[in-house]
Design a protein around this motif. Structure first.
Motif, PDB file in Angstrom:
ATOM      1  N   GLY A  11     -17.692   0.280  -9.181  1.00  0.00           N
ATOM      2  CA  GLY A  11     -18.922  -0.146  -8.529  1.00  0.00           C
ATOM      3  C   GLY A  11     -19.964   0.933  -8.335  1.00  0.00           C
ATOM      4  N   TYR A 122     -18.571  -5.595 -11.217  1.00  0.00           N
ATOM      5  CA  TYR A 122     -17.657  -5.090 -10.194  1.00  0.00           C
ATOM      6  C   TYR A 122     -17.787  -5.904  -8.909  1.00  0.00           C
ATOM      7  CZ  TYR A 122     -15.702  -2.129  -6.563  1.00  0.00           C
ATOM      8  OH  TYR A 122     -14.984  -1.671  -5.493  1.00  0.00           O
ATOM      9  N   GLY A 127     -13.781  -5.208 -10.286  1.00  0.00           N
ATOM     10  CA  GLY A 127     -13.394  -4.262 -11.320  1.00  0.00           C
ATOM     11  C   GLY A 127     -12.249  -4.653 -12.219  1.00  0.00           C
ATOM     12  N   TYR A 130     -11.631  -5.140 -16.799  1.00  0.00           N
ATOM     13  CA  TYR A 130     -12.941  -4.646 -17.204  1.00  0.00           C
ATOM     14  C   TYR A 130     -13.608  -5.585 -18.201  1.00  0.00           C
ATOM     15  CZ  TYR A 130     -11.485  -0.174 -15.238  1.00  0.00           C
ATOM     16  OH  TYR A 130     -11.063   0.808 -14.402  1.00  0.00           O
TER      17      TYR A 130
END
Length: 276
Positions: A11, A122, A127, A130
């Motif tokens: 983030g 994020y 997160g 990915y």
């Protein structure tokens, strides 16, 4: 790839990672001048076995962000033999250029991938994993969106494609939105204390001169700076006019004017080599 993981997986903003330009806006000359950067980016000397220290935007704390061990290994591999300085020695504009170039080659969002998209991922997914759904890496077409029929007749300004805002403001509300967007991207250097219904519009802390010690100031938002006079506001009760365009030739000397149109043009020159 390390840069993208830090944004999508932890983030961090692109400016927290690579830092901001060593400059400040000179209101007298209406030009950028050399100055201490608002954010210095992730530093090699701040990387440890537990994670990395992140220097937040002005007025914010320095925070240790824990990193997975394999990600720490990737960062150390990127650093190589360097002992100090930025972990990722790129500018924000260079990161944006690289994202546009490689996303265009990959056929992702027609080459319009922006750093903020990874941070948005994020926020929505914390997160993991990915880039699984927010940014589809194999499609050539962006996801379709449904537009309400009632929105068809709304007017918009010229296209500026600023991260988080597609069009230029056409009224005071647009100026406030652009100010908030640019400020959240660490382009301006203020911390907003409060927003009021009456004049002046906002109380902010100005960290532009010194990111460790701010000064409280009052801001009035206007589409044109001359509207300040038309609205019969008292210059003695305000410090800054934040507007889209500065057209008030007789503006009192005690009032600083931040013309976002001028700042956007300067950012375009920095990114593209010329304003569009």
């Amino acid at each position: 790839m390390v840069l993208l993981k830090l944004m999508a997986g932890y983030g961090l903003s692109v400016r927290e990672i690579v830092g901001t330009a060593a400059r400040r806006w000179n209101k007298q000359t209406e030009k950028w001048v050399a100055a201490e950067p608002n954010l210095k980016g992730l530093q090699i000397q701040d990387l440890s076995q537990d994670g990395v220290l992140v220097h937040r935007k002005m007025g914010g704390p320095t925070e240790l962000i824990p990193l997975k061990q394999d990600h720490i290994g990737e960062v150390r591999k990127l650093i190589g033999r360097r002992k100090k300085g930025k972990i990722i020695p790129l500018s924000v504009s260079r990161v944006e250029q690289l994202l546009r170039r490689y996303s265009a080659r990959a056929g992702v969002f027609d080459g319009k991938v922006r750093p903020q998209m990874f941070r948005d991922y994020y926020r929505k997914n914390q997160g993991l994993p990915y880039l699984s759904t927010t940014i589809p890496l194999t499609t050539t077409n962006p996801p379709t969106t449904t537009v309400s029929r009632t929105e068809g007749g709304r007017h918009v300004g010229r296209k500026i494609d600023y991260p988080g805002l597609t069009y230029a403001p056409i009224n005071e509300g647009g100026v406030i939105l652009l100010f908030a967007t640019m400020n959240s991207n660490d382009e301006l250097g203020f911390s907003v204390e409060s927003i009021a219904d009456a004049f002046p519009d906002a109380l902010v802390v100005d960290y532009r001169a010194n990111r460790e010690r701010g000064v409280k100031k009052y801001i009035e938002f206007e589409f044109l700076s001359s509207n300040f006079a038309k609205h019969n506001h008292d210059p003695a009760k305000c410090d800054i006019i934040d507007c889209w365009e500065h057209d008030w030739n007789d503006c009192p000397p005690n009032l600083e004017v931040i013309a976002l149109k001028t700042l956007i043009k300067e950012l375009e020159r920095e990114t593209f080599g010329t304003s569009r």
